[in-house]
Design a protein around this motif. Structure first.
Motif, PDB file in Angstrom:
ATOM      1  N   PRO A 196      12.495  39.811  47.827  1.00  0.00           N
ATOM      2  CA  PRO A 196      13.252  38.740  47.180  1.00  0.00           C
ATOM      3  C   PRO A 196      14.043  39.257  45.973  1.00  0.00           C
ATOM      4  O   PRO A 196      13.529  40.018  45.149  1.00  0.00           O
ATOM      5  N   GLY A 197      15.306  38.852  45.924  1.00  0.00           N
ATOM      6  CA  GLY A 197      16.165  39.230  44.807  1.00  0.00           C
ATOM      7  C   GLY A 197      16.924  40.519  44.993  1.00  0.00           C
ATOM      8  O   GLY A 197      17.807  40.846  44.201  1.00  0.00           O
ATOM      9  N   ILE A 198      16.612  41.264  46.027  1.00  0.00           N
ATOM     10  CA  ILE A 198      17.278  42.554  46.247  1.00  0.00           C
ATOM     11  C   ILE A 198      18.437  42.387  47.218  1.00  0.00           C
ATOM     12  O   ILE A 198      18.343  41.700  48.222  1.00  0.00           O
ATOM     13  N   ARG A 199      19.537  43.059  46.867  1.00  0.00           N
ATOM     14  CA  ARG A 199      20.687  43.146  47.750  1.00  0.00           C
ATOM     15  C   ARG A 199      20.984  44.627  47.948  1.00  0.00           C
ATOM     16  O   ARG A 199      21.387  45.320  47.019  1.00  0.00           O
ATOM     17  N   ALA A 200      20.747  45.101  49.158  1.00  0.00           N
ATOM     18  CA  ALA A 200      20.996  46.497  49.509  1.00  0.00           C
ATOM     19  C   ALA A 200      22.153  46.544  50.496  1.00  0.00           C
ATOM     20  O   ALA A 200      22.211  45.745  51.426  1.00  0.00           O
ATOM     21  N   ALA A 201      23.070  47.486  50.278  1.00  0.00           N
ATOM     22  CA  ALA A 201      24.251  47.598  51.131  1.00  0.00           C
ATOM     23  C   ALA A 201      24.387  49.015  51.662  1.00  0.00           C
ATOM     24  O   ALA A 201      24.326  49.983  50.901  1.00  0.00           O
ATOM     25  N   THR A 202      24.566  49.120  52.974  1.00  0.00           N
ATOM     26  CA  THR A 202      24.826  50.406  53.596  1.00  0.00           C
ATOM     27  C   THR A 202      26.309  50.708  53.465  1.00  0.00           C
ATOM     28  O   THR A 202      27.148  49.914  53.890  1.00  0.00           O
ATOM     29  N   CYS A 203      26.633  51.859  52.886  1.00  0.00           N
ATOM     30  CA  CYS A 203      28.035  52.233  52.672  1.00  0.00           C
ATOM     31  C   CYS A 203      28.245  53.686  53.083  1.00  0.00           C
ATOM     32  O   CYS A 203      27.470  54.560  52.694  1.00  0.00           O
ATOM     33  N   HIS A 204      29.307  53.897  53.844  1.00  0.00           N
ATOM     34  CA  HIS A 204      29.658  55.249  54.259  1.00  0.00           C
ATOM     35  C   HIS A 204      31.089  55.594  53.885  1.00  0.00           C
ATOM     36  O   HIS A 204      31.668  56.534  54.427  1.00  0.00           O
ATOM     37  N   ASP A 205      31.646  54.814  52.960  1.00  0.00           N
ATOM     38  CA  ASP A 205      32.975  55.117  52.436  1.00  0.00           C
ATOM     39  C   ASP A 205      33.045  54.634  50.994  1.00  0.00           C
ATOM     40  O   ASP A 205      32.256  53.793  50.561  1.00  0.00           O
ATOM     41  N   THR A 244      22.629  52.224  50.259  1.00  0.00           N
ATOM     42  CA  THR A 244      21.955  53.019  51.278  1.00  0.00           C
ATOM     43  C   THR A 244      22.993  53.813  52.057  1.00  0.00           C
ATOM     44  O   THR A 244      24.136  53.374  52.217  1.00  0.00           O
ATOM     45  N   MET A 245      22.583  54.998  52.496  1.00  0.00           N
ATOM     46  CA  MET A 245      23.471  55.881  53.247  1.00  0.00           C
ATOM     47  C   MET A 245      22.696  56.549  54.373  1.00  0.00           C
ATOM     48  O   MET A 245      21.481  56.703  54.286  1.00  0.00           O
ATOM     49  N   GLY A 246      23.435  56.993  55.379  1.00  0.00           N
ATOM     50  CA  GLY A 246      22.836  57.662  56.519  1.00  0.00           C
ATOM     51  C   GLY A 246      23.142  59.142  56.523  1.00  0.00           C
ATOM     52  O   GLY A 246      24.310  59.542  56.593  1.00  0.00           O
ATOM     53  N   SER A 247      22.111  59.952  56.470  1.00  0.00           N
ATOM     54  CA  SER A 247      22.288  61.404  56.447  1.00  0.00           C
ATOM     55  C   SER A 247      22.831  61.944  57.761  1.00  0.00           C
ATOM     56  O   SER A 247      23.389  63.036  57.802  1.00  0.00           O
ATOM     57  N   GLN A 248      22.671  61.183  58.839  1.00  0.00           N
ATOM     58  CA  GLN A 248      23.182  61.618  60.134  1.00  0.00           C
ATOM     59  C   GLN A 248      24.547  60.994  60.438  1.00  0.00           C
ATOM     60  O   GLN A 248      25.090  61.189  61.515  1.00  0.00           O
TER      61      GLN A 248
END
Length: 150
Positions: A80-89, A106-110
């Motif tokens: 609760p209260g967290i906003r996580a965003a996956t970004c690759h640019d 958050t990012m993807g190493s692959q």
């Protein structure tokens, strides 16, 4: 600024590169939540630790890395209260913070390499959220759902 940094085994080497960049180039204080080797670990545990540290005020923002960046984002967003965003640019990373007040990148190493990751991290950390009624709508809905469960 203090940044919580975490990764699963798929993101360990990438995390180590980002950690050096944060500490040596950006001169940001880092709290490393692991993992600390390429040995297999469950990514939700790392995501929960970083998200909890943000909620507890131990760190200001978080960066979490797994193979795609998606699993850790999904896990962190369960807090609760967290906003996580996956970004690759770079643009998405900037907007994640500036427009959406995402406390975790958050990012993807692959998906991307460390050099792109460094540019993304800089873009994410270089901006500050400005108040937004859209983000407030998200917060209000989350509170409504949480209170209904109580």
């Amino acid at each position: 600024m203090k940044v919580g940094l975490g990764a699963d085994h798929n993101g360990f080497e990438f995390k180590e590169e980002i950690k050096k960049y944060l500490e040596n180039t950006l001169e940001v204080e880092v709290v490393d939540f692991g993992c600390h080797s390429c040995d297999a670990v469950d990514y939700p545990a790392v995501a929960f630790e970083v998200g909890t540290a943000i909620n507890n005020g131990e760190v200001d923002r978080g960066i979490i890395i797994c193979g795609t960046g998606l699993g850790v984002a999904i896990a962190a967003n369960k807090i609760p209260g967290i906003r996580a965003a996956t970004c690759h640019d770079v643009y998405s990373a900037e907007r994640a913070q500036l427009s959406n007040n995402a406390q975790i990148l958050t990012m993807g190493s692959q998906v991307i390499g460390p050099e792109a990751g460094k540019k993304i991290v800089r873009a994410y950390l270089d901006v500050q959220f400005k108040s937004s009624h859209k983000v407030q709508q998200i917060i209000d809905k989350e509170n409504e759902i949480h209170n209904a469960k109580l």
